[in-house]
Design an enzyme around this catalytic site. Structure first.
Site, PDB file in Angstrom:
ATOM      1  N   ASP A   1      15.811  12.835 -41.936  1.00 27.08           N
ATOM      2  CA  ASP A   1      16.749  13.422 -42.897  1.00 27.08           C
ATOM      3  C   ASP A   1      16.076  13.687 -44.232  1.00 27.08           C
ATOM      4  OD1 ASP A   1      16.363  10.689 -43.430  1.00 27.08           O
ATOM      5  OD2 ASP A   1      18.261  10.544 -44.491  1.00 27.08           O
TER       6      ASP A   1
ATOM      7  N   ASP B   1      13.361   3.113 -39.647  1.00 29.28           N
ATOM      8  CA  ASP B   1      13.770   4.259 -40.462  1.00 29.28           C
ATOM      9  C   ASP B   1      12.795   5.396 -40.188  1.00 29.28           C
ATOM     10  OD1 ASP B   1      15.181   5.863 -42.153  1.00 29.28           O
ATOM     11  OD2 ASP B   1      14.842   4.678 -43.959  1.00 29.28           O
ATOM     12  N   SER B   2      13.276   6.625 -40.431  1.00 30.60           N
ATOM     13  CA  SER B   2      12.604   7.810 -39.913  1.00 30.60           C
ATOM     14  C   SER B   2      11.442   8.331 -40.748  1.00 30.60           C
ATOM     15  CB  SER B   2      13.637   8.921 -39.781  1.00 30.60           C
ATOM     16  OG  SER B   2      14.325   9.068 -41.024  1.00 30.60           O
ATOM     17  N   GLY B   3      11.308   7.840 -41.982  1.00 33.70           N
ATOM     18  CA  GLY B   3      10.190   8.277 -42.811  1.00 33.70           C
ATOM     19  C   GLY B   3      10.576   9.220 -43.926  1.00 33.70           C
ATOM     20  N   GLY B   4      11.656   9.961 -43.746  1.00 39.59           N
ATOM     21  CA  GLY B   4      12.078  10.924 -44.763  1.00 39.59           C
ATOM     22  C   GLY B   4      12.243  10.280 -46.128  1.00 39.59           C
ATOM     23  N   PHE B   5      13.038   9.231 -46.166  1.00 44.10           N
ATOM     24  CA  PHE B   5      13.339   8.545 -47.421  1.00 44.10           C
ATOM     25  C   PHE B   5      12.071   8.018 -48.095  1.00 44.10           C
ATOM     26  CE2 PHE B   5      14.599   4.595 -49.658  1.00 44.10           C
ATOM     27  CZ  PHE B   5      15.521   5.112 -50.540  1.00 44.10           C
TER      28      PHE B   5
ATOM     29  N   CYS C   1      24.067 -24.800 -49.223  1.00 39.82           N
ATOM     30  CA  CYS C   1      23.139 -24.132 -48.298  1.00 39.82           C
ATOM     31  C   CYS C   1      22.435 -25.148 -47.407  1.00 39.82           C
ATOM     32  CB  CYS C   1      22.107 -23.346 -49.094  1.00 39.82           C
ATOM     33  SG  CYS C   1      20.953 -22.421 -48.051  1.00 39.82           S
TER      34      CYS C   1
ATOM     35  N   CYS D   1      16.490 -25.550 -48.941  1.00 40.49           N
ATOM     36  CA  CYS D   1      17.476 -26.409 -49.598  1.00 40.49           C
ATOM     37  C   CYS D   1      17.524 -27.814 -48.992  1.00 40.49           C
ATOM     38  CB  CYS D   1      18.851 -25.748 -49.569  1.00 40.49           C
ATOM     39  SG  CYS D   1      18.920 -24.303 -50.663  1.00 40.49           S
TER      40      CYS D   1
ATOM     41  N   ASP E   1      20.802  -2.791 -44.501  1.00 39.10           N
ATOM     42  CA  ASP E   1      19.445  -3.278 -44.717  1.00 39.10           C
ATOM     43  C   ASP E   1      19.167  -3.127 -46.195  1.00 39.10           C
ATOM     44  OD1 ASP E   1      17.068  -1.153 -45.409  1.00 39.10           O
ATOM     45  OD2 ASP E   1      18.825  -0.192 -44.552  1.00 39.10           O
TER      46      ASP E   1
ATOM     47  N   CYS F   1      19.646 -24.241 -45.512  1.00 29.34           N
ATOM     48  CA  CYS F   1      18.365 -23.633 -45.115  1.00 29.34           C
ATOM     49  C   CYS F   1      17.229 -24.653 -45.233  1.00 29.34           C
ATOM     50  CB  CYS F   1      18.077 -22.382 -45.958  1.00 29.34           C
ATOM     51  SG  CYS F   1      17.332 -22.707 -47.573  1.00 29.34           S
TER      52      CYS F   1
ATOM     53  N   GLY G   1      21.459   8.264 -48.657  1.00 32.27           N
ATOM     54  CA  GLY G   1      21.622   8.874 -49.969  1.00 32.27           C
ATOM     55  C   GLY G   1      22.286   8.004 -51.016  1.00 32.27           C
TER      56      GLY G   1
ATOM     57  N   HIS H   1      15.219 -19.014 -48.366  1.00 28.30           N
ATOM     58  CA  HIS H   1      16.581 -19.279 -48.867  1.00 28.30           C
ATOM     59  C   HIS H   1      17.401 -17.989 -48.978  1.00 28.30           C
ATOM     60  CE1 HIS H   1      20.007 -20.680 -51.113  1.00 28.30           C
ATOM     61  NE2 HIS H   1      19.838 -19.582 -51.845  1.00 28.30           N
TER      62      HIS H   1
HETATM   63  N1  GUN Z   1      17.201   4.324 -46.750  1.00 29.81           N
HETATM   64  C1  GUN Z   1      18.032   4.301 -47.815  1.00 29.81           C
HETATM   65  N2  GUN Z   1      18.631   5.501 -47.979  1.00 29.81           N
HETATM   66  C2  GUN Z   1      18.155   6.303 -47.001  1.00 29.81           C
HETATM   67  C3  GUN Z   1      18.398   7.677 -46.650  1.00 29.81           C
HETATM   68  O1  GUN Z   1      19.163   8.399 -47.290  1.00 29.81           O
HETATM   69  N3  GUN Z   1      17.712   8.163 -45.578  1.00 29.81           N
HETATM   70  C4  GUN Z   1      16.845   7.378 -44.852  1.00 29.81           C
HETATM   71  N4  GUN Z   1      16.214   7.911 -43.805  1.00 29.81           N
HETATM   72  N5  GUN Z   1      16.603   6.096 -45.166  1.00 29.81           N
HETATM   73  C5  GUN Z   1      17.262   5.574 -46.226  1.00 29.81           C
HETATM   74 ZN    ZN Z   2      18.964 -22.564 -49.157  1.00 30.39          ZN
END
Ligand code: GUN
Ligand code: ZN
Length: 381
Positions: free
Chosen positions: A156, A102-106, A313, A318, A275, A315, A225, A344
């Site tokens: 972003d 991820d780019s860091g903005g959030f 499960c 389990c 994610d 795993c 967002g 798990h």
């Molecule tokens: N992770 C969850 N939401 C966002 C988002 O809006 N922008 C970025 N860069 N990461 C996120």
């Molecule tokens: Zn399990």
């Protein structure tokens, strides 16, 4: 099964092959520099170059395909130049599968102090020691390229909820200008740059942002967002009106989402990638996801229960440990409790995605979706 979709051997870097669709749901493969990714996929969050409490071998055994790292955290500590000197993020953390960063903005907006926004970028103070930093689209790309990321996210701005129309419009326009700068600065051939659609929780703004972001030719697009404090039904209602309008032949990534129910609803709307910190974070608090819904390992009724967390499960946890033992570890604050619960929950999320892929491939997605929703709605959100 995943093997039923044919070979991925001839796929080119960045290629996205849709094998099968049912309604809006898609079964596809994305090719990265560290191999293919079978979608729908849940990516394990490894913010600080580790998926908390799990080794890469355990991640693989649980069916993990992609690990996510964070520009913000790794820039502050240990620093991307250190990781680059150590051979890149894959070698540094001993994860040799695909990595998305991820780019860091959030994270700047959710974690740092004293932010100062400008056209140029964001100035902020580290949540660790108060030191001053500046991240721009160019800086974010440089950091993610130094890390050696397979999938690089555009820089972003993620608005908090609620926001006014004027705030949303200003923010998505900035996100678009930052996307153009991100694209110009992302020069690493082995990495794929994904653009991020913003636009708050209004359909009109979302579609406008979608049009802006997808006018830039990129190997993938994300919806950002969400999970910013809005009622969850807003996202559930928006997704079927937004996701199907994203380019059909490119991967669609819903950032920071969500619960098992959210994933099913989003796959049904046409999302391919996810994610979320939920499975790892709640595991450390003793919350376990099962095919019968969500439970707390603390419960008194588990004191002398020698059954597994989830009878369905297979795993490591389990297969080898009882609820009574896991409850004891949790109440004793033992580190093994966190490890076994995390194994798990990650296994459960990966299995959910594997079953979703199989259901779509075999033309029984609608039935699988409805079965999951009735199972999960009873005890979990
Ligand atoms: N992770 C969850 N939401 C966002 C988002 O809006 N922008 C970025 N860069 N990461 C996120
Ligand atoms: Zn399990």
């Amino acid at each position: 099964s995943d093997m039923s979709v044919g070979t991925t051997a001839n796929m080119k870097l960045g290629e996205f092959k849709v094998h099968k669709t049912e309604g809006n749901a898609r079964r596809a493969t994305l090719m990265t520099a560290h191999g293919p990714v079978q979608t729908p996929v849940f990516m394990a969050v490894g913010t600080k170059a580790t998926v908390k409490a799990m080794t890469p071998e355990e991640l693989k055994d649980c069916g993990t395909q992609v690990v996510l790292g964070n520009t913000y955290h790794l820039h502050l500590r240990p620093g991307e130049k250190t990781i680059k000197k150590m051979g890149g993020l894959h070698k540094f953390m001993n994860w040799h599968g695909p990595i998305l960063t991820d780019s860091g903005g959030f994270q700047v907006f959710s974690l740092s102090n004293l932010r100062k926004m400008s056209e140029e970028g964001v100035e902020f103070r580290s949540h660790l020691d108060g030191a001053k930093y500046f991240i721009s689209p160019e800086k974010s790309m440089e950091i993610q390229m130094d890390l050696g990321s397979d999938i690089i996210m555009a820089f972003d701005e993620c608005l908090q909820y609620p926001a006014t129309d004027a705030e949303i419009e200003k923010s998505m326009a900035l996100t678009y200008r930052w996307l153009l700068r991100s694209k110009a600065a992302m020069t690493r051939k082995e990495s794929l740059l994904f653009g991020i659609v913003q636009g708050g929780l209004s359909l009109e703004h979302r579609l406008k942002s979608l049009e802006q972001v997808t006018s830039v030719d990129l190997p993938g697009y994300a919806l950002g967002g969400f999970s910013v404090g809005e009622p969850i039904h807003l996202m559930h209602e928006l997704l079927p009106n937004v996701a199907p309008k994203m380019p059909a032949h490119k991967p669609r990534y819903l950032m920071g989402v969500g619960t098992p129910t959210d994933l099913i609803i989003a796959i049904d709307a046409g999302i391919d990638m996810f994610d979320c910190v939920i499975p790892t974070r709640v595991a450390r608090n003793g919350t376990i996801y099962t095919w019968q819904g969500k439970v707390s390992i603390k419960r008194t009724e588990y004191r002398e229960d020698d059954s597994a967390l989830d009878p369905e499960c297979d795993c490591y946890t389990c297969k080898n440990y009882s609820k009574a033992y896991l409850r004891h570890l949790f109440l004793s604050g033992e580190i093994l409790g966190s490890r076994l619960n995390t194994i798990h929950n990650i296994h459960f999320y990966m299995k959910l995605m594997e079953k979703a892929r199989e259901a779509i491939a075999e033309g029984r997605w609608a039935q699988f979706r409805d079965d999951c929703l009735t199972r999960f709605v009873k005890k979990s959100k």
